[in-house]
Motif scaffolding. Structure first.
Motif, short mmCIF file in Angstrom:
data_model
loop_
_atom_site.label_atom_id
_atom_site.label_comp_id
_atom_site.label_asym_id
_atom_site.label_seq_id
_atom_site.Cartn_x
_atom_site.Cartn_y
_atom_site.Cartn_z
N GLU A 20 70.11 8.29 15.56
CA GLU A 20 69.77 6.98 14.76
C GLU A 20 71.16 6.03 15.17
N TYR A 21 72.23 6.49 15.24
CA TYR A 21 73.19 5.53 15.14
C TYR A 21 73.45 4.93 16.51
N LEU A 22 72.94 5.73 17.54
CA LEU A 22 72.66 5.12 18.88
C LEU A 22 71.89 4.21 19.11
N ILE A 23 70.44 4.38 18.39
CA ILE A 23 69.57 3.30 18.56
C ILE A 23 70.04 2.10 17.80
N GLN A 24 70.88 1.93 16.86
CA GLN A 24 71.14 0.85 16.24
C GLN A 24 72.53 0.19 17.25
N LYS A 25 73.15 1.01 17.87
CA LYS A 25 74.38 0.47 18.44
C LYS A 25 74.08 0.37 20.10
N GLN A 26 72.92 0.64 20.77
CA GLN A 26 72.64 0.80 22.17
C GLN A 26 71.33 0.49 22.46
N PRO A 27 71.14 -0.50 23.40
CA PRO A 27 69.59 -0.77 23.67
C PRO A 27 69.00 0.31 24.42
N ILE A 28 67.82 0.92 23.74
CA ILE A 28 67.23 2.07 24.51
C ILE A 28 65.77 1.83 24.53
N GLU A 29 65.31 1.92 25.59
CA GLU A 29 63.70 1.70 25.76
C GLU A 29 62.72 2.71 25.59
N ASN A 30 63.08 3.94 25.82
CA ASN A 30 61.98 5.25 25.65
C ASN A 30 62.72 6.44 24.86
N ILE A 31 62.32 6.84 23.99
CA ILE A 31 62.56 8.21 23.36
C ILE A 31 61.65 9.18 23.70
N ILE A 32 61.74 10.32 24.11
CA ILE A 32 60.98 11.47 24.49
C ILE A 32 61.17 12.51 23.67
N ILE A 33 60.29 13.22 22.85
CA ILE A 33 60.41 14.24 22.00
C ILE A 33 59.40 15.27 22.02
N ASN A 34 59.61 16.53 21.72
CA ASN A 34 58.44 17.38 21.39
C ASN A 34 57.98 17.24 19.91
N GLN A 35 56.99 16.55 19.73
CA GLN A 35 56.52 16.10 18.28
C GLN A 35 56.32 17.33 17.56
N LYS A 36 55.77 18.10 18.02
CA LYS A 36 55.36 19.24 17.20
C LYS A 36 56.41 20.21 16.54
N SER A 37 57.64 19.94 17.07
CA SER A 37 58.91 20.46 16.51
C SER A 37 59.59 19.95 15.61
N PHE A 38 59.06 18.57 14.86
CA PHE A 38 59.68 17.91 14.21
C PHE A 38 58.67 17.96 12.79
N LYS A 39 59.51 17.99 11.58
CA LYS A 39 58.83 17.92 10.31
C LYS A 39 58.14 16.73 10.18
N PRO A 40 57.05 16.64 9.46
CA PRO A 40 56.49 15.31 9.03
C PRO A 40 57.26 14.22 8.86
N GLU A 41 58.23 14.41 7.90
CA GLU A 41 59.08 13.46 7.24
C GLU A 41 60.05 13.09 8.27
N GLU A 42 60.55 13.84 9.24
CA GLU A 42 61.44 13.68 10.12
C GLU A 42 60.94 12.77 11.24
N LEU A 43 59.56 13.01 11.59
CA LEU A 43 58.87 12.31 12.60
C LEU A 43 58.67 10.94 12.04
N ASN A 44 58.12 10.85 10.82
CA ASN A 44 57.83 9.37 10.44
C ASN A 44 59.17 8.68 10.55
N HIS A 45 60.16 9.32 9.96
CA HIS A 45 61.45 8.32 9.97
C HIS A 45 61.78 8.00 11.25
#
Length: 704
Positions: free
Chosen positions: A520-545
């Motif tokens: 999250e800190y890097l998203i704020q400080k550094q331009p990023i185009e794409n983030i790739i994750i395994n969505q099923k490994s995240f809790k719903p609240e984590e994924l929404n945030h």
């Protein structure tokens, strides 16, 4: 008029002085580094004097202590004790403490911090006051009065007075650094000139003789130097001012000689000063300004301000390039506003406020005026930060490039002083090419960042496309908020060294804090185009945030199953699916990454377990990889014999923290890798490691 000819003695001096200087400073450097590493992460039972009034930050007590006549910052987290009561008790006490010295900033030139583990409160006693103790007591008094006067952010006022930014908000300091005005918080000639001006003005009101005024200043300025904890920039400014007061006529004719002599004397007394960045900035910028004095004569105040700002940027260029790998070009614009704002409004107002705050009554109008001035200051900082979109990063420079840049800088200065402005602009272009374009790496490379007990890997192509795999991260359960020191002192500096302004892809292998804590800190400080994750490994609240944060900063959030492969220039990136869907172990949800470039194969295992490895070898035809990022930091739950026999890695990378509580890497894993003849590289012993993929593999290590 005949010119003086150089004698053999002059040539001898020119040769011998650099040699002697090198031996003196190198000996001091070796001693400093040796002493530093003998102290880090070792337990000490010592007597410590609590010098400054402690302050609270995230339920931790912080401040300054003196151990063996040396000042250190300290951090202490009391267990099951009221922190405020403890902080009040510790001030002006000498106690036996147990703890460890640690390097919050890995740079060897930074001060160590003493992390107190235990205090023997029964041993605490008040100590006899010295001049330094009285000054610390006075600073605490000022801070208390500032709060009583309803001054907004009294920590900032303390920073303006003393140059000590320890209690300021870290994000606020970063903003000031980003717009190129951080030097205004350091004690400089501006501070001293304002103090001298106020003393002269007040004394002239009472028609005091000049000798009396000088005597006051000869006493007051050294005291003020102690007040700033003898910061190197303050030592330079005060020493130069004292010499001017004593020998004004000589200084006017020989200012550069006096500056050089002062430099020699101070570094002979304390050779370590030469490695202090503030000391380097102070002397080099002052030299550039004094050298340029012909340019500053008979010009308007505004034009003089423009020239001085430009000269100061040239003077600070090489130091910023070497230490920070960034040139704050916006300082050319921001200083045109902030230098006169600080010099004629903010600093004088702070000094007046500091004087009047000693009165037994509150002057409401003065506190309101100060708060409004600081509000205007902060608004302008925010506005300048918004326009600071272009980042000028400087790659790592070798000795030859540093020498060349120094020569080009001096040529630029000569052209500016002689008002050859067209040639000066052309020389600036040469400076940009030589400092930024030529040193830029043209290699495909993989970098294992030194993020402690966590993972962060950086892959770059020849065209500077960038893939970041995990971000590292630490979050102590005792903290209320993370401090993001991993990003500030490891990830972002590496991005600057590699001249990376934008990250094309960030892959988070799985949602453990040591793999995505800095995201999250890097998203704020550094331009990023794409983030790739395994969505099923995240809790719903984590994924929404994460979705909300990505949308806020215009980042595309993708599931790895929807983008299992992509190209980065000539490199093929494959996101392999060996996840175990119903497993409660998040390590078994890790995305495994295979990078193929020409004849080279790189396999990054995340925290995948042996169960994942079995699935991986069944689904994919993996054999003979060149680089293996060892799974789960070298834990025995990963890196099976079957995987190693199939992949036969030539290089094994293990990202692991020093003296970690898990005892990683496991000896069994190390033995298996050694039996294969793999070259093993670990962050806790080798630091940051870069692998360059040329006709042959080239290894580079970087330790701060």
């Amino acid at each position: 008029m005949m010119r003086k000819r150089f004698s053999y003695f002059h040539y001898f001096i020119i040769i011998i002085i650099p040699l002697i200087s090198f031996m003196v400073f190198q000996k001091d450097l070796d001693s400093t580094i040796k002493n530093r590493y003998s102290m880090i992460n070792k337990n000490f039972q010592v007597e410590a004097k609590f010098m400054s009034h402690p302050f609270l930050e995230h339920h931790r007590i912080k401040g300054e202590i003196m151990i063996n006549k040396t000042f250190y910052k300290y951090t202490y987290h009391p267990k099951n004790v009221e922190t405020k009561a403890i902080s009040n008790f510790l001030w002006q006490k000498s106690c036996n403490v147990n703890g460890q010295f640690k390097a919050v900033n890995p740079n060897f030139k930074s001060n160590l911090t003493f992390f107190i583990q235990n205090i023997e409160f029964s041993s605490c006693k008040s100590y006899s006051s010295t001049l330094i103790d009285l000054l610390h007591r006075h600073k605490a008094f000022i801070y208390k009065k500032l709060r009583q006067w309803d001054i907004n952010s009294p920590e900032k006022a303390i920073a303006f007075i003393t140059g000590n930014t320890a209690q300021m908000e870290k994000d606020e300091i970063e903003k000031i650094k980003d717009i190129g005005i951080y030097h205004l918080l350091a004690i400089s000639g501006t501070h001293i000139a304002i103090i001298i001006g106020i003393v002269f003005y007040m004394c002239n009101l009472f028609k005091c003789p000049l000798l009396f005024i000088k005597m006051i200043l000869l006493f007051l300025l050294p005291v003020y130097c102690f007040y700033t904890n003898m910061s190197p920039s303050a030592i330079r400014a005060v020493s130069m001012s004292l010499i001017i007061l004593i020998f004004p006529k000589y200084i006017m004719k020989n200012a550069v000689d006096v500056l050089g002599g002062l430099f020699i004397v101070l570094t002979l007394i304390n050779p370590s000063l030469i490695y202090h960045i503030g000391f380097q900035f102070s002397f080099l910028i002052t030299f550039f300004i004094l050298f340029s004095s012909p340019l500053l004569t008979n010009v308007s105040p505004f034009k003089s301000l423009i020239y001085i700002t430009l000269i100061a940027q040239l003077g600070s260029f090489i130091i910023s390039a070497i230490h920070f790998h960034q040139i704050q070009w916006i300082g050319l614009i921001s200083n045109l506003f902030f230098v006169p704002f600080y010099s004629f409004i903010l600093f004088p107002l702070v000094i007046i406020l500091t004087c009047f705050i000693h009165f037994p009554f509150k002057i409401t109008m003065l506190s309101i005026l100060y708060n409004n001035v600081v509000f205007i200051h902060d608004k302008f900082v925010e506005n300048f930060e918004k326009i600071n979109s272009f980042k000028w990063y400087i790659p790592v420079l070798n000795d030859l490039q540093i020498t060349g840049i120094c020569i080009i800088l001096f040529v630029n200065l000569l052209l500016l002083v002689n008002k050859h402005f067209k040639m000066f602009i052309f020389a600036l272009v040469i400076l940009y090419i030589f400092s930024t374009v030529i040193p830029q790496s043209k290699d495909y490379q993989l970098t294992m960042l030194n993020v402690g007990q966590g993972d962060a890997f950086l892959f770059e192509t020849q065209k500077h496309e960038v893939l970041l795999i995990d971000t590292g991260g630490q979050f102590n359960s005792k903290q209320t908020t993370p401090n993001h020191n991993i990003s500030k002192y490891h990830i972002l500096p590496t991005l600057k060294r590699h001249n990376i302004k934008k990250i094309d892809y960030v892959v988070i292998t799985h949602p453990h804090i040591d793999h995505m804590g800095e995201l999250e800190y890097l998203i704020q400080k550094q331009p990023i185009e794409n983030i790739i994750i395994n969505q099923k490994s995240f809790k719903p609240e984590e994924l929404n945030h994460l979705r909300e944060t990505s949308q806020k900063y215009n980042v595309k959030l993708l599931d790895f199953k929807n983008k299992p492969r992509f190209l980065m220039d000539k490199a093929h990136i494959n996101l392999l699916d060996a996840t175990i869907l119903n497993s409660d172990n998040l390590n078994e949800q890790s995305i495994i990454i295979l990078i193929q470039y020409r004849k080279y194969k790189i396999l990054l295992m995340g925290d995948a377990t042996m169960n994942n490895e079995s699935i991986l070898m069944q689904k994919y035809n993996l054999y003979n990889v060149d680089v293996l990022k060892v799974g789960h930091h070298g834990s025995k739950t990963s890196t099976s014999e079957a995987l190693l026999q199939a992949t036969k890695p030539k290089i094994a990378l293990i990202s692991v923290g020093n003296n970690n509580r898990y005892g990683l890497p496991n000896k069994l894993v190390i033995n298996k890798l050694q039996s294969l003849g793999a070259k093993i590289l670990q962050t806790h012993t080798d630091g940051e490691v870069s692998i360059l993929f040329r006709d042959n593999i080239l290894l580079q290590t970087h330790t701060d």
